[in-house]
Design a protein around this motif. Structure first.
Motif, PDB file in Angstrom:
ATOM      1  N   MET A  61       0.875  -1.269   0.029  1.00 37.97           N
ATOM      2  CA  MET A  61      -0.155   0.038   0.165  1.00 37.97           C
ATOM      3  C   MET A  61       0.999   1.031  -0.107  1.00 37.97           C
ATOM      4  N   ALA A  62       0.246   2.357  -0.804  1.00 36.13           N
ATOM      5  CA  ALA A  62       0.967   3.620  -0.578  1.00 36.13           C
ATOM      6  C   ALA A  62       0.236   4.474  -0.736  1.00 36.13           C
ATOM      7  N   VAL A  63       0.466   5.658   0.175  1.00 40.10           N
ATOM      8  CA  VAL A  63      -0.618   6.514   0.252  1.00 40.10           C
ATOM      9  C   VAL A  63       0.177   8.123  -0.002  1.00 40.10           C
ATOM     10  N   GLY A  64      -0.417   8.968  -0.993  1.00 35.84           N
ATOM     11  CA  GLY A  64       0.139  10.080  -1.213  1.00 35.84           C
ATOM     12  C   GLY A  64      -0.766  11.055  -1.420  1.00 35.84           C
ATOM     13  N   HIS A  65      -0.114  12.436  -1.670  1.00 37.26           N
ATOM     14  CA  HIS A  65      -0.907  13.611  -1.592  1.00 37.26           C
ATOM     15  C   HIS A  65      -1.549  13.521  -3.173  1.00 37.26           C
ATOM     16  N   LEU A  66      -2.489  14.325  -3.420  1.00 33.60           N
ATOM     17  CA  LEU A  66      -2.961  14.606  -5.000  1.00 33.60           C
ATOM     18  C   LEU A  66      -2.369  15.977  -5.270  1.00 33.60           C
ATOM     19  N   ASP A  67      -2.531  16.769  -4.446  1.00 29.33           N
ATOM     20  CA  ASP A  67      -1.689  18.269  -4.760  1.00 29.33           C
ATOM     21  C   ASP A  67      -1.335  18.620  -3.148  1.00 29.33           C
ATOM     22  N   THR A  68      -0.742  19.902  -3.176  1.00 27.70           N
ATOM     23  CA  THR A  68      -0.333  20.856  -2.348  1.00 27.70           C
ATOM     24  C   THR A  68      -0.899  22.055  -2.581  1.00 27.70           C
ATOM     25  N   ASP A  69      -0.291  23.199  -1.515  1.00 32.85           N
ATOM     26  CA  ASP A  69      -0.909  24.477  -1.807  1.00 32.85           C
ATOM     27  C   ASP A  69       0.159  25.071  -2.881  1.00 32.85           C
ATOM     28  N   SER A  70       1.130  24.470  -3.301  1.00 29.21           N
ATOM     29  CA  SER A  70       1.976  24.884  -4.322  1.00 29.21           C
ATOM     30  C   SER A  70       2.042  24.275  -5.533  1.00 29.21           C
ATOM     31  N   GLY A  71       0.936  23.203  -5.767  1.00 24.16           N
ATOM     32  CA  GLY A  71       0.676  22.489  -6.975  1.00 24.16           C
ATOM     33  C   GLY A  71       0.667  20.980  -6.824  1.00 24.16           C
ATOM     34  N   PRO A  72       0.738  20.076  -7.951  1.00 23.19           N
ATOM     35  CA  PRO A  72       0.561  18.765  -7.860  1.00 23.19           C
ATOM     36  C   PRO A  72       1.718  18.094  -7.030  1.00 23.19           C
ATOM     37  N   ALA A  73       1.166  16.790  -6.380  1.00 22.95           N
ATOM     38  CA  ALA A  73       2.011  16.043  -5.496  1.00 22.95           C
ATOM     39  C   ALA A  73       2.329  14.651  -6.320  1.00 22.95           C
ATOM     40  N   VAL A  74       2.784  13.979  -5.572  1.00 22.75           N
ATOM     41  CA  VAL A  74       3.267  12.646  -6.082  1.00 22.75           C
ATOM     42  C   VAL A  74       2.129  11.785  -6.803  1.00 22.75           C
ATOM     43  N   PHE A  75       0.722  11.934  -6.092  1.00 22.87           N
ATOM     44  CA  PHE A  75      -0.365  11.233  -6.947  1.00 22.87           C
ATOM     45  C   PHE A  75      -1.108  11.916  -7.964  1.00 22.87           C
ATOM     46  N   ALA A  76      -0.873  12.936  -8.299  1.00 24.44           N
ATOM     47  CA  ALA A  76      -1.534  13.933  -9.205  1.00 24.44           C
ATOM     48  C   ALA A  76      -2.036  13.397 -10.303  1.00 24.44           C
ATOM     49  N   GLY A  77      -1.461  12.317 -11.081  1.00 19.49           N
ATOM     50  CA  GLY A  77      -1.997  11.683 -11.931  1.00 19.49           C
ATOM     51  C   GLY A  77      -2.681  10.215 -12.051  1.00 19.49           C
ATOM     52  N   LEU A  78      -2.659   9.972 -10.577  1.00 16.55           N
ATOM     53  CA  LEU A  78      -3.484   8.582 -10.056  1.00 16.55           C
ATOM     54  C   LEU A  78      -4.834   8.544 -10.855  1.00 16.55           C
ATOM     55  N   THR A  79      -5.552   9.486 -10.869  1.00 18.69           N
ATOM     56  CA  THR A  79      -6.926   9.336 -11.420  1.00 18.69           C
ATOM     57  C   THR A  79      -7.021   9.042 -12.823  1.00 18.69           C
ATOM     58  N   GLU A  80      -5.849   9.066 -13.445  1.00 21.19           N
ATOM     59  CA  GLU A  80      -5.742   8.920 -15.029  1.00 21.19           C
ATOM     60  C   GLU A  80      -5.424   7.591 -15.432  1.00 21.19           C
ATOM     61  N   LEU A  81      -5.187   6.621 -14.230  1.00 21.80           N
ATOM     62  CA  LEU A  81      -4.894   5.101 -14.371  1.00 21.80           C
ATOM     63  C   LEU A  81      -6.045   4.412 -14.884  1.00 21.80           C
ATOM     64  N   ARG A  82      -5.906   3.567 -15.747  1.00 21.62           N
ATOM     65  CA  ARG A  82      -7.042   2.642 -16.043  1.00 21.62           C
ATOM     66  C   ARG A  82      -6.549   1.158 -15.883  1.00 21.62           C
ATOM     67  N   PRO A  83      -7.623   0.395 -15.925  1.00 17.74           N
ATOM     68  CA  PRO A  83      -7.516  -1.004 -15.830  1.00 17.74           C
ATOM     69  C   PRO A  83      -6.530  -1.560 -16.754  1.00 17.74           C
ATOM     70  N   GLY A  84      -5.609  -2.413 -16.497  1.00 20.35           N
ATOM     71  CA  GLY A  84      -4.637  -3.023 -17.602  1.00 20.35           C
ATOM     72  C   GLY A  84      -3.256  -2.239 -17.483  1.00 20.35           C
ATOM     73  N   ARG A  85      -3.439  -1.194 -16.944  1.00 16.53           N
ATOM     74  CA  ARG A  85      -2.233  -0.240 -17.126  1.00 16.53           C
ATOM     75  C   ARG A  85      -0.995  -0.887 -15.999  1.00 16.53           C
ATOM     76  N   ILE A  86       0.180  -0.655 -16.181  1.00 14.48           N
ATOM     77  CA  ILE A  86       1.350  -1.305 -15.319  1.00 14.48           C
ATOM     78  C   ILE A  86       1.790  -0.186 -14.377  1.00 14.48           C
ATOM     79  N   VAL A  87       2.006  -0.487 -13.124  1.00 12.96           N
ATOM     80  CA  VAL A  87       2.399   0.278 -11.961  1.00 12.96           C
ATOM     81  C   VAL A  87       3.674  -0.503 -11.594  1.00 12.96           C
ATOM     82  N   LYS A  88       4.767   0.286 -11.460  1.00 12.64           N
ATOM     83  CA  LYS A  88       6.202  -0.586 -11.079  1.00 12.64           C
ATOM     84  C   LYS A  88       6.711   0.124  -9.596  1.00 12.64           C
ATOM     85  N   ALA A  89       7.065  -0.774  -8.796  1.00  9.79           N
ATOM     86  CA  ALA A  89       7.365  -0.135  -7.585  1.00  9.79           C
ATOM     87  C   ALA A  89       8.724  -0.927  -7.209  1.00  9.79           C
TER      88      ALA A  89
END
Length: 95
Positions: free
Chosen positions: A1-29
């Motif tokens: 599990m990884a938890v991260g911010h979508l944005d901050t007061d100064s702009g996009p954060a680590v998970f800013a693009g998370l909502t753009e993922l779709r089933p079948g896409r690859i995530v690497k860790a």
């Protein structure tokens, strides 16, 4: 599990693009041993905080899985985001 911010007061954060993922896409860790765990996205769900399904998100599974969690829903300056976005993925390889 990884938890991260979508944005901050100064702009996009680590998970800013998370909502753009779709089933079948690859995530690497990167694992502690330096190898790369490869996960395939199964689904992306949005939940209001009052209806967050803790067992579905945090509960044990019969296979290695990954959850990526960030804020979502509507935003109120005093209360923050009204919900969460969760990406559900399962392990499909190790490199």
């Amino acid at each position: 599990m990884a938890v991260g911010h979508l944005d901050t007061d100064s702009g996009p954060a680590v998970f800013a693009g998370l909502t753009e993922l779709r089933p079948g896409r690859i995530v690497k860790a990167r694992r502690a041993d330096g190898r790369i765990a490869v996960y395939t996205v199964d689904k992306i769900k949005s939940y209001e905080k009052a209806h967050f399904p803790s067992q579905e998100v945090y509960g044990a599974r019969g296979r290695p899985e990954l959850r990526l969690i960030t804020c979502g829903g509507s935003y109120d300056r005093r209360m923050g985001y009204s919900g969460n976005v969760v990406v559900f993925a399962h392990l499909t390889g190790i490199r």
